[in-house]
Every structure is written in structure tokens, then in C-alpha cells.
Design an enzyme around this catalytic site. Structure first.
Site, PDB file in Angstrom:
ATOM      1  N   HIS A 143      34.350  40.020  41.133  1.00 19.45           N
ATOM      2  CA  HIS A 143      34.140  41.507  41.484  1.00 19.45           C
ATOM      3  C   HIS A 143      32.717  41.959  40.658  1.00 19.45           C
ATOM      4  O   HIS A 143      31.954  42.906  41.535  1.00 19.45           O
ATOM      5  CB  HIS A 143      34.791  42.309  40.769  1.00 19.45           C
ATOM      6  CG  HIS A 143      36.290  42.590  41.466  1.00 19.45           C
ATOM      7  ND1 HIS A 143      37.121  41.664  41.623  1.00 19.45           N
ATOM      8  CD2 HIS A 143      36.726  43.650  41.987  1.00 19.45           C
ATOM      9  CE1 HIS A 143      38.109  42.169  42.299  1.00 19.45           C
ATOM     10  NE2 HIS A 143      37.877  43.342  42.579  1.00 19.45           N
ATOM     11  N   CYS A 185      33.317  36.919  36.960  1.00 16.90           N
ATOM     12  CA  CYS A 185      34.462  37.398  37.892  1.00 16.90           C
ATOM     13  C   CYS A 185      34.017  37.787  39.236  1.00 16.90           C
ATOM     14  O   CYS A 185      32.677  38.256  39.362  1.00 16.90           O
ATOM     15  CB  CYS A 185      35.209  38.659  37.134  1.00 16.90           C
ATOM     16  SG  CYS A 185      35.925  39.671  38.091  1.00 16.90           S
ATOM     17  N   GLU A 219      37.402  48.654  42.443  1.00 21.45           N
ATOM     18  CA  GLU A 219      38.658  48.967  43.398  1.00 21.45           C
ATOM     19  C   GLU A 219      38.758  50.232  43.947  1.00 21.45           C
ATOM     20  O   GLU A 219      39.112  50.472  44.990  1.00 21.45           O
ATOM     21  CB  GLU A 219      39.983  48.551  42.816  1.00 21.45           C
ATOM     22  CG  GLU A 219      39.952  46.899  42.813  1.00 21.45           C
ATOM     23  CD  GLU A 219      40.209  46.069  44.110  1.00 21.45           C
ATOM     24  OE1 GLU A 219      40.694  46.685  44.956  1.00 21.45           O
ATOM     25  OE2 GLU A 219      39.560  45.099  44.158  1.00 21.45           O
ATOM     26  N   ASP A 264      42.048  36.963  46.653  1.00 19.15           N
ATOM     27  CA  ASP A 264      41.183  37.600  45.442  1.00 19.15           C
ATOM     28  C   ASP A 264      42.237  38.673  45.154  1.00 19.15           C
ATOM     29  O   ASP A 264      43.083  39.141  45.876  1.00 19.15           O
ATOM     30  CB  ASP A 264      39.813  38.143  45.602  1.00 19.15           C
ATOM     31  CG  ASP A 264      39.373  38.767  44.232  1.00 19.15           C
ATOM     32  OD1 ASP A 264      39.444  38.393  43.179  1.00 19.15           O
ATOM     33  OD2 ASP A 264      38.548  39.728  44.375  1.00 19.15           O
ATOM     34  N   SER A 265      42.135  39.057  43.751  1.00 18.34           N
ATOM     35  CA  SER A 265      42.984  40.305  43.578  1.00 18.34           C
ATOM     36  C   SER A 265      42.628  41.401  44.193  1.00 18.34           C
ATOM     37  O   SER A 265      43.171  42.405  43.694  1.00 18.34           O
ATOM     38  CB  SER A 265      42.848  40.159  42.016  1.00 18.34           C
ATOM     39  OG  SER A 265      41.511  40.576  41.457  1.00 18.34           O
ATOM     40  N   CYS A 319      38.492  34.098  43.091  1.00 24.80           N
ATOM     41  CA  CYS A 319      38.850  34.802  42.034  1.00 24.80           C
ATOM     42  C   CYS A 319      39.165  33.918  40.685  1.00 24.80           C
ATOM     43  O   CYS A 319      39.617  32.979  40.864  1.00 24.80           O
ATOM     44  CB  CYS A 319      40.344  35.466  42.286  1.00 24.80           C
ATOM     45  SG  CYS A 319      41.070  36.461  40.617  1.00 24.80           S
TER      46      CYS A 319
END
Ligand code: DGL
Length: 260
Positions: free
Chosen positions: A186, A184, A152, A11-12, A74
Site C-alpha cells: 500500500h 507494504c 482503503e 492483496d488485503s 502483499c
């Protein structure tokens, strides 16, 4: 490829651990390797070519570590790069896409909201999904600008997060949505904050469980399920801050740094 080899996920950043959790719950016998490309987060505002380039780098690292199947954990990388990855590499790929179909099917107000990154909402794959499944439904699309960065940075419970979410969700409440799609990986980490803002009647849908079930069925199809009794290993790598990832996965897991 041996069926004891690990499943790879990337994932990012830390968000894809929401998918890893579902996979680990459903497939506790499997070894996994998770790559958090936090140094390059967010992917959302980057162009398609850049997202493909980063997805290739993540994939190659996971393949070097012997992964038998790769989960693109992601939405932004899936909607922009999975076709490219599938053409280029032999291993099976599982992607994650916004769950528009179940939301549209179940909606009674005929109005649903989607919160996702710019990269996902502008992708061809997302527009195809809308054309296929959202006929006759009003879909309120909202880019979650800034949300990934706050997660993040370990600020998911901050006042700034609350303000952003309130701004993003208010037009959806006005449009009488009865389902909110989290587009998403996240965003499942924001469910408590989102519930504080949305009316109780709005159902929040994410794709984690569906991705885990799909992973299981593709492993079965390729005869790659791990039936070995030996203890499986769960490995985590980040090129960002260890503490954010550790907070989300729990103290019992070791995290190492990686560089492309
Ligand atoms: N977890 C990624 C996704 O599902 C976040 C994208 C980003 O880094 O902007 O889209």
C-alpha cells in the site's frame, strides 16, 4: 495450463495494485486478475493462522478463475503464508518482501528505516532476511499502524495521514537513515507524502519492479509467457468500496464485486 491463462494477484486491499502496475508495464501481453480483499483489511494486525486462512481463500478464487501463476501482492501475506501456499498448490507463486538487501548494501550511513505492518515485522521470514543481509546495519523498524486503513478509506492525502507519517518517520530522520524501505504494497501510494517529510537525501525503496522482473523470469522458466497476439484482459474484483480501487487503477478498467 495454457500460457494465455491470466496471472492472478491478491492483496488485503487496493495496495497490491502498485505491484499490478509494474507487472502490467513489463508484461503488457499478459491477462491479469486482481483480487482486493478490502473487506478483511488490514491483514497486518491479524495472527499468522488468520492470514494463512485468508490467503488460501484468495488463492482458491484465483485458481477457480484459471490463473496460471499467483502473485501474492502483499508483504504481510507473503511473509506469513507463502510457504503454506507453495506446499499446498501446484501453480508458481511470486511473493513480495521488504527490500532490506539492496537498502543495506547501498547504505553509507549504515542506518536504514523500514515501514511495514506488524504482521510483516514480526514474521520469521523477515527476521531471517535481517540476519542474512543487515549485518552491521542499524535497522529502524516502524509499524505503519493505521496507514492501510486510511488508504482503503480514500484518505491518503488527509491531515491524519500526514501526522501519522511524521510520527513514524521522525525517529528515522534522527537516526540518520539514508534509505527507507517500504515494506507494504500500500505504501508506494504515500511516496509524495513521505517525500515531503524526509530529507531529499533519503532514498525510498519499494519492491514493485523487482517483483515484476521475477514474475517475468518465472513465467519464462515455466514456458508460460503469453505470446498470443489477442488482446489481453485486465480484470479487477473487490469485496470493498469500488471507488477507492477505481481511483488508483484509473477509470478505464471495470471492477466487479466478489464474495468468498
Ligand atoms: N498491502 C499489505 C502488505 O503489503 C497491507 C497489509 C495489511 O492489510 O495490513 O502488507
Amino acid at each position: 495450463m495454457s500460457n494465455t491463462n491470466p496471472i492472478g494477484l491478491f492483496d488485503s486491499g487496493v495496495g497490491g495494485t502498485s505491484i499490478w502496475k509494474e507487472i502490467h508495464l513489463l508484461l503488457p501481453n499478459e491477462s491479469t486478475i486482481y483480487l482486493a480483499d478490502s473487506a478483511n483489511a488490514p491483514y497486518g494486525p491479524k495472527g499468522k493462522e488468520k492470514i494463512i486462512d485468508l490467503s488460501v481463500k484468495n488463492t482458491e478464487l484465483l485458481l477457480k478463475k484459471g490463473c496460471k501463476l499467483i502473485v501474492v501482492a502483499c508483504n504481510t501475506a507473503t511473509t506469513n503464508a507463502i510457504d503454506h501456499l507453495r506446499k499446498r498448490y501446484d501453480v508458481p507463486f511470486i511473493g513480495i518482501e521488504p527490500a532490506i538487501k539492496p537498502a543495506a548494501l547501498k547504505s553509507e550511513t549504515k542506518s536504514v528505516g523500514i515501514l511495514a505492518t506488524k504482521g510483516t515485522l514480526s514474521s520469521e521470514l523477515f527476521h531471517k532476511t535481517l540476519d542474512l543481509f543487515a549485518n552491521g546495519i542499524t535497522v529502524i523498524e516502524q509499524e505503519g499502524t493505521g496507514l492501510v486503513e486510511l488508504i482503503e478509506n480514500g484518505q491518503r492525502e488527509s491531515a491524519t495521514m500526514h501526522t501519522l507519517l511524521k510520527n513514524y518517520l521522525s525517529p528515522m530522520i534522527e537516526a540518520n537513515i539514508d534509505h527507507l524501505v517500504l515494506g507494504c504494497s500500500h505504501y508506494p501510494y504515500l511516496i509524495d507524502q513521505i517525500k515531503d517529510i524526509l530529507p531529499n537525501s533519503v532514498k525510498i525503496i519499494d519492491s514493485g519492479e523487482a517483483v515484476a522482473k521475477q514474475t517475468k523470469s518465472i513465467l519464462e522458466e515455466h514456458n508460460l509467457l503469453n505470446n498470443d497476439a489477442d488482446a489481453p484482459s485486465q480484470k479487477f474484483y473487490t469485496n470493498g468500496t469500488i471507488s477507492t480501487l477505481q481511483d488508483l487503477i484509473g477509470a478505464q478498467y471495470n471492477i466487479e464485486h466478489f464474495l468468498f
